[in-house]
Design a protein around this motif. Sequence first.
Motif, PDB file in Angstrom:
ATOM      1  N   GLU A 158       0.580  -1.349   0.064  1.00  0.00           N
ATOM      2  CA  GLU A 158       0.142  -0.280  -0.069  1.00  0.00           C
ATOM      3  C   GLU A 158       0.831   1.256   0.004  1.00  0.00           C
ATOM      4  O   GLU A 158       0.749   2.237   0.674  1.00  0.00           O
TER       5      GLU A 158
ATOM      6  N   HIS B 219      -7.819  -3.794  -1.834  1.00  0.00           N
ATOM      7  CA  HIS B 219      -7.392  -3.828  -0.538  1.00  0.00           C
ATOM      8  C   HIS B 219      -6.386  -2.827  -0.232  1.00  0.00           C
ATOM      9  O   HIS B 219      -6.359  -2.215   0.652  1.00  0.00           O
ATOM     10  N   GLU B 220      -5.473  -2.570  -1.371  1.00  0.00           N
ATOM     11  CA  GLU B 220      -4.471  -1.853  -1.340  1.00  0.00           C
ATOM     12  C   GLU B 220      -4.725  -0.086  -1.261  1.00  0.00           C
ATOM     13  O   GLU B 220      -4.306   0.675  -0.397  1.00  0.00           O
TER      14      GLU B 220
ATOM     15  N   HIS C 204      -6.014   0.489   2.267  1.00  0.00           N
ATOM     16  CA  HIS C 204      -5.011   0.770   3.240  1.00  0.00           C
ATOM     17  C   HIS C 204      -4.668   2.435   3.311  1.00  0.00           C
ATOM     18  O   HIS C 204      -3.982   2.588   4.328  1.00  0.00           O
TER      19      HIS C 204
ATOM     20  N   GLU D 249      -4.100  -4.959   8.418  1.00  0.00           N
ATOM     21  CA  GLU D 249      -4.377  -5.915   7.266  1.00  0.00           C
ATOM     22  C   GLU D 249      -5.639  -6.281   7.450  1.00  0.00           C
ATOM     23  O   GLU D 249      -6.711  -6.612   6.597  1.00  0.00           O
TER      24      GLU D 249
ATOM     25  N   ALA E 265      -8.045  -3.398   6.028  1.00  0.00           N
ATOM     26  CA  ALA E 265      -7.927  -3.373   4.387  1.00  0.00           C
ATOM     27  C   ALA E 265      -8.678  -4.870   3.962  1.00  0.00           C
ATOM     28  O   ALA E 265      -9.302  -4.435   2.795  1.00  0.00           O
TER      29      ALA E 265
ATOM     30  N   TYR F  58      -4.877 -10.902   8.400  1.00  0.00           N
ATOM     31  CA  TYR F  58      -5.924 -10.474   7.365  1.00  0.00           C
ATOM     32  C   TYR F  58      -7.442 -11.011   7.594  1.00  0.00           C
ATOM     33  O   TYR F  58      -8.263 -10.236   7.745  1.00  0.00           O
TER      34      TYR F  58
HETATM   35 ZN    ZN Z   1      -2.491  -5.296   3.454  1.00  0.00          ZN
END
Ligand code: ZN
Length: 474
Positions: free
Chosen positions: A308, A326-327, A330, A349, A352, A405
Amino acid sequence: MTIPQLRGAALATVALVTIGSMAIPDAAGAAPGNPGAPRYSAGAASVGDPYFPDEGNGGYDVQHYDINFSYDPATRFMAATATITAIATQDLDRFNLDFRGPEISSLTVDGHAHDFIRDGQELVVTPRPKLKTGQAFTVVVRYAGVPGPITDPDGSIEGWVPTDDGAFVVGEPQGTPAWLPTNDHPTDKATFRFTAKVPEGLTAVGNGQLLSEETRDGWTTFTWDSTEPMATYLATITIGTFVVTESTTPSGIPVYVAIDPRQVAGSAAAVAQIPRMVDFFASKFGPYPFASTGAIIDRAPDVGYALETQTKPIFSSPASVGTMAHELAHQWYGDSVSPQRWSDIWLNEGFATYAQWMYTEYNGGASVSQTFNSSSNYGRAASSSFWQIVLADPGPEDMFSSIPYNRGAMTLHALRGKLGDDAFFRILREWAASRRYSHAATADFIALCERESGRNLTAFFDVWLFQKGKPTSW
Ligand code: ZN
Ligand code: ARG
């Protein structure tokens, strides 16, 4: 860079020093019998993060990093000048930077040349004249040679990773000192400027906004400006052959996307959705925190993960829609609000990953409840090793495993179920707003949840964050 939450505390300390001549000498400040006179000592060689005990340093607060360098992928040779502007937070006769890069030819503090010692990743500087609390100072480090990768506790690589057409540059959790002397911990953010000179035809892509691009004598110089505070691990200045596309989101945020020509086809769907993702997350989490967005999609098969990097997430292979979401999520959780200790990694994590689940649902895919219950999440057997590690302290080998995650995202979904959507999304927005450009710990998040919901959540967070084993009731 001093974070807003600590500013009050820092001022209080300064106030104490001023009245020190009357009564209470500050511990690190005045000498006994001569209150108010500086008492010099060495800045700590670490911030004391148990996962990476050499990371970060004490005694100063970096404001700005400026690096001006040339890099030739043919020889992998870098020649650099880094200028670091900082403020002393104690009377300093010595301080450390973190640096694992090439040979240093000179180092100055406020223009005075200094000897220095390199000991592992510690670059030890002895400034003369010494530095007083509150004093701004500038360190200039010149170095040249062949920077390289750093291997992490989980066996993955980061830092300066040469590719077949340039270099893939990532730094989570400890890679940035491979090419830049830093105070390498997320608790000391700063603004950055990168000026990179590369052979004509290549592009150097950094965080923030492109200030200039100029070609002369077969070399092109790119200058990138990061105007919001950034943690060192989120820095990048990635070099390669890139197709560049510039646009703006519907809400007006500039978008800069650089893609290795070999990755264009495989990344098309993810790239096309960047503006929609940023706007969706802004509608849930609050305003996008930075002046620009985008992505860098490169080819770095030995890296094998995305990161990220602030304002422009970076990918080592074609970007999928899920990983892009996801990124970009972040940018709120991880980049603008960073972890106080690496053991808090679920705050990055888990958030995200949960945002990624939300985007999947918004995009017409599985609902977040379906994803929560799937066989890679709550559907895993209670006997699985997945449940046998404490989420709030996974250890350096498991920082980037499915534990922070997936169990992190499940924790948020369980919290949403317990508190209801109103309180849950108020908490997410308040977390982003109150900790913006700063850092925070798991205990701060729990305190916020309890404050916003008016409930005691000790038992809830105990089963999700602090106990091993699959939660059965909460
Ligand atoms: Zn991540
Ligand atoms: N934070 C990155 C992501 O989830 C992963 C970084 C992995 N880093 C590493 N050294 N293994 O997007």
